[in-house]
Design a protein around this motif. Structure first.
Motif, PDB file in Angstrom:
ATOM      1  N   ASP A 245       0.722  -1.264   0.039  1.00  0.00           N
ATOM      2  CA  ASP A 245      -0.147  -0.129   0.157  1.00  0.00           C
ATOM      3  C   ASP A 245       0.837   1.225   0.101  1.00  0.00           C
ATOM      4  OD1 ASP A 245      -2.082  -1.561  -0.216  1.00  0.00           O
ATOM      5  OD2 ASP A 245      -2.878  -1.179   1.909  1.00  0.00           O
ATOM      6  N   PRO A 246       1.631   1.306   0.834  1.00  0.00           N
ATOM      7  CA  PRO A 246       2.802   2.620   0.865  1.00  0.00           C
ATOM      8  C   PRO A 246       3.292   2.956  -0.529  1.00  0.00           C
ATOM      9  CG  PRO A 246       3.259   1.221   2.597  1.00  0.00           C
ATOM     10  CD  PRO A 246       2.462   0.379   1.894  1.00  0.00           C
ATOM     11  N   CYS A 247       3.776   1.921  -1.025  1.00  0.00           N
ATOM     12  CA  CYS A 247       4.157   2.109  -2.478  1.00  0.00           C
ATOM     13  C   CYS A 247       2.994   2.692  -3.697  1.00  0.00           C
ATOM     14  CB  CYS A 247       4.830   0.798  -3.097  1.00  0.00           C
ATOM     15  SG  CYS A 247       6.294   0.207  -2.087  1.00  0.00           S
ATOM     16  N   LYS A 248       2.127   1.772  -3.651  1.00  0.00           N
ATOM     17  CA  LYS A 248       0.735   2.223  -4.422  1.00  0.00           C
ATOM     18  C   LYS A 248       0.349   3.516  -4.164  1.00  0.00           C
ATOM     19  CE  LYS A 248      -0.861  -2.615  -4.696  1.00  0.00           C
ATOM     20  NZ  LYS A 248      -2.040  -3.404  -4.583  1.00  0.00           N
ATOM     21  N   GLU A 249       0.383   3.945  -3.203  1.00  0.00           N
ATOM     22  CA  GLU A 249       0.076   5.378  -2.613  1.00  0.00           C
ATOM     23  C   GLU A 249       0.791   6.403  -3.206  1.00  0.00           C
ATOM     24  OE1 GLU A 249      -1.777   8.497  -0.654  1.00  0.00           O
ATOM     25  OE2 GLU A 249      -2.282   6.558  -0.848  1.00  0.00           O
ATOM     26  N   LEU A 250       2.072   6.101  -2.996  1.00  0.00           N
ATOM     27  CA  LEU A 250       3.205   7.417  -3.784  1.00  0.00           C
ATOM     28  C   LEU A 250       2.839   7.193  -5.353  1.00  0.00           C
ATOM     29  CD1 LEU A 250       6.376   6.375  -1.823  1.00  0.00           C
ATOM     30  CD2 LEU A 250       4.793   8.459  -1.565  1.00  0.00           C
ATOM     31  N   VAL A 251       2.949   6.007  -5.859  1.00  0.00           N
ATOM     32  CA  VAL A 251       2.758   5.981  -7.362  1.00  0.00           C
ATOM     33  C   VAL A 251       1.601   6.782  -7.921  1.00  0.00           C
ATOM     34  CG1 VAL A 251       2.213   4.559  -9.376  1.00  0.00           C
ATOM     35  CG2 VAL A 251       3.717   3.894  -7.835  1.00  0.00           C
ATOM     36  N   ALA A 252       0.333   6.556  -6.921  1.00  0.00           N
ATOM     37  CA  ALA A 252      -0.938   7.242  -7.474  1.00  0.00           C
ATOM     38  C   ALA A 252      -0.805   8.735  -7.105  1.00  0.00           C
ATOM     39  CB  ALA A 252      -2.046   6.525  -6.378  1.00  0.00           C
ATOM     40  N   MET A 253      -0.220   9.107  -5.982  1.00  0.00           N
ATOM     41  CA  MET A 253       0.208  10.623  -5.928  1.00  0.00           C
ATOM     42  C   MET A 253       0.883  11.195  -7.055  1.00  0.00           C
ATOM     43  SD  MET A 253       2.307  12.265  -2.823  1.00  0.00           S
ATOM     44  CE  MET A 253       1.362  11.530  -1.537  1.00  0.00           C
ATOM     45  N   ALA A 254       2.239  10.404  -7.346  1.00  0.00           N
ATOM     46  CA  ALA A 254       2.689  11.060  -8.582  1.00  0.00           C
ATOM     47  C   ALA A 254       1.877  11.063  -9.896  1.00  0.00           C
ATOM     48  CB  ALA A 254       3.999  10.570  -8.786  1.00  0.00           C
ATOM     49  N   ARG A 255       1.188  10.031 -10.163  1.00  0.00           N
ATOM     50  CA  ARG A 255       0.379  10.281 -11.372  1.00  0.00           C
ATOM     51  C   ARG A 255      -0.636  11.283 -11.297  1.00  0.00           C
ATOM     52  NH1 ARG A 255       2.931   7.804 -15.015  1.00  0.00           N
ATOM     53  NH2 ARG A 255       3.251   5.619 -14.960  1.00  0.00           N
ATOM     54  N   SER A 256      -1.504  11.303 -10.099  1.00  0.00           N
ATOM     55  CA  SER A 256      -2.300  12.501  -9.823  1.00  0.00           C
ATOM     56  C   SER A 256      -1.958  13.684 -10.047  1.00  0.00           C
ATOM     57  CB  SER A 256      -3.073  12.260  -8.281  1.00  0.00           C
ATOM     58  OG  SER A 256      -2.179  12.866  -7.433  1.00  0.00           O
ATOM     59  N   ARG A 257      -0.449  14.082  -9.835  1.00  0.00           N
ATOM     60  CA  ARG A 257      -0.111  15.258 -10.240  1.00  0.00           C
ATOM     61  C   ARG A 257       0.614  15.308 -11.657  1.00  0.00           C
ATOM     62  NH1 ARG A 257       3.136  16.231  -4.185  1.00  0.00           N
ATOM     63  NH2 ARG A 257       1.096  16.182  -3.214  1.00  0.00           N
ATOM     64  N   GLY A 258       0.442  14.592 -12.444  1.00  0.00           N
ATOM     65  CA  GLY A 258       0.680  14.646 -13.745  1.00  0.00           C
ATOM     66  C   GLY A 258       1.998  14.156 -14.161  1.00  0.00           C
ATOM     67  N   SER A 259       2.591  13.049 -13.229  1.00  0.00           N
ATOM     68  CA  SER A 259       3.640  12.245 -13.734  1.00  0.00           C
ATOM     69  C   SER A 259       3.498  11.369 -14.892  1.00  0.00           C
ATOM     70  CB  SER A 259       4.517  11.693 -12.734  1.00  0.00           C
ATOM     71  OG  SER A 259       5.831  11.085 -13.334  1.00  0.00           O
ATOM     72  N   ARG A 260       3.994  11.505 -15.946  1.00  0.00           N
ATOM     73  CA  ARG A 260       3.843  10.356 -17.198  1.00  0.00           C
ATOM     74  C   ARG A 260       5.131   9.772 -17.518  1.00  0.00           C
ATOM     75  NH1 ARG A 260      -0.145  11.511 -15.474  1.00  0.00           N
ATOM     76  NH2 ARG A 260      -2.044  12.537 -16.697  1.00  0.00           N
ATOM     77  N   ASP A 261       6.061   9.877 -16.693  1.00  0.00           N
ATOM     78  CA  ASP A 261       7.334   9.040 -16.755  1.00  0.00           C
ATOM     79  C   ASP A 261       7.032   7.673 -15.829  1.00  0.00           C
ATOM     80  OD1 ASP A 261       9.988   8.362 -16.891  1.00  0.00           O
ATOM     81  OD2 ASP A 261      10.894   9.648 -15.768  1.00  0.00           O
ATOM     82  N   ASP A 262       7.991   6.775 -16.359  1.00  0.00           N
ATOM     83  CA  ASP A 262       7.878   5.411 -15.520  1.00  0.00           C
ATOM     84  C   ASP A 262       8.126   5.718 -14.188  1.00  0.00           C
ATOM     85  OD1 ASP A 262       7.485   4.242 -17.890  1.00  0.00           O
ATOM     86  OD2 ASP A 262       9.640   3.942 -18.329  1.00  0.00           O
ATOM     87  N   ILE A 263       7.378   4.880 -13.304  1.00  0.00           N
ATOM     88  CA  ILE A 263       7.507   5.135 -11.788  1.00  0.00           C
ATOM     89  C   ILE A 263       7.774   3.851 -11.120  1.00  0.00           C
ATOM     90  CG2 ILE A 263       6.729   5.961  -9.509  1.00  0.00           C
ATOM     91  CD1 ILE A 263       4.639   7.819 -11.525  1.00  0.00           C
TER      92      ILE A 263
END
Length: 276
Positions: A245-263
């Motif tokens: 869950d902590p990892c998924k939370e961070l990936v979701a946070m970056a995506r929601s802010r517009g990150s389109r790079d691999d994470i």
């Protein structure tokens, strides 16, 4: 997807010591480099560190105080990590394949944490008090010491209209595995930080991630999110029943802010490595 990761746990060496290795990798120019590094680097680091530890103990036996032996062994492990990075880079380059990869790795041994990096993958330490501490510094052409290093060997860095600094108008990182065409300036020499994991210390967990996270999420935000996810799970450690869950939370946070790079995000619970 040009990211990768690697984990080696509970590797036993002479004298009863155990090594654990964790790595996050970010490839560019194809998957060749990141696949190679993900397969080889951890093995090379563990083998080199184990050999260095065995050798230093044999050499120091009966000739130094315990504290002096410990310092010499720690220096030998740091040198072994450097050698493993350079060996892995040389092995990849010998294949004549294009592309490159950045890395952030952590080696845990005898209550010591060794964090190394090349490029813009990053390792951030989370404390019991909730404070985030970056254990790596991104290797970018815009970093003054990196720019001076490149220029001193006949290369140059430039900043285009997008505001991104590049080596020889091409690569946006100044250290990496591979990248044969600019290898004269893009070294694979890692920087390594060492942190003691003591029973009464403040180290709680480590966040390793590629720049797809860090371009949108600050060090402190990452630590706060991991701590909150762990607390929500009702556990005192980081991973609750092996939860990601902590990892998924961070990936979701970056995506929601517009990150389109691999994470790619890895959270390492440091509690099991603390001395009893």
């Amino acid at each position: 997807m040009e990211d990768g990761y690697g984990v080696i746990t509970r590797h036993k060496i002479e004298g009863g010591s155990q090594l654990a290795f964790y790595g996050v990798y970010d490839g560019h120019g194809g998957r060749a480099a990141v696949d190679f590094v993900a397969d080889k680097l951890g093995k090379n680091v563990v083998a080199a560190a184990a050999a260095a530890t065995t050798m230093s103990r044999h050499q120091a036996a009966g000739s130094s105080s315990p504290s002096q032996q410990r310092r010499e062994e720690e220096d030998d492990v740091t040198a072994a990590i450097r050698a493993a990075y350079l060996t892995t880079d040389s092995e990849f380059l010998s294949q004549g394949v294009r592309g490159g990869a950045c890395a952030a790795t952590a080696l845990v041994k005898d209550g010591e944490l060794y964090v190394s990096n090349v490029g813009d993958c990053r390792a951030v330490l989370g404390s019991r008090g909730g404070v985030a501490t970056a254990l790596t510094s991104d290797h970018t052409p815009g970093r003054e010491d990196e720019r001076l290093r490149i220029e001193s060997t006949g290369g140059y860095v430039s900043c285009g209209g997008s505001g991104v600094w590049r080596v020889q108008d091409s690569l946006a990182v100044s250290r990496a595995f591979g990248d044969a065409g600019v290898k004269q300036w893009v070294t694979c020499e890692p920087e390594t930080a060492r942190v003691s994991l003591t029973a009464d210390g403040d180290c709680r967990f480590l966040v390793l991630a590629s720049d797809g996270l860090w371009c949108k999420v600050s060090n402190q935000e990452a630590v706060d999110a991991v701590a909150a996810a762990a607390a929500a799970g009702g556990g005192s450690g980081v991973h609750v029943a092996g939860s990601t869950d902590p990892c998924k939370e961070l990936v979701a946070m970056a995506r929601s802010r517009g990150s389109r790079d691999d994470i790619t995000v890895m959270v390492v619970d440091l509690q099991p490595f603390l001395p009893v």
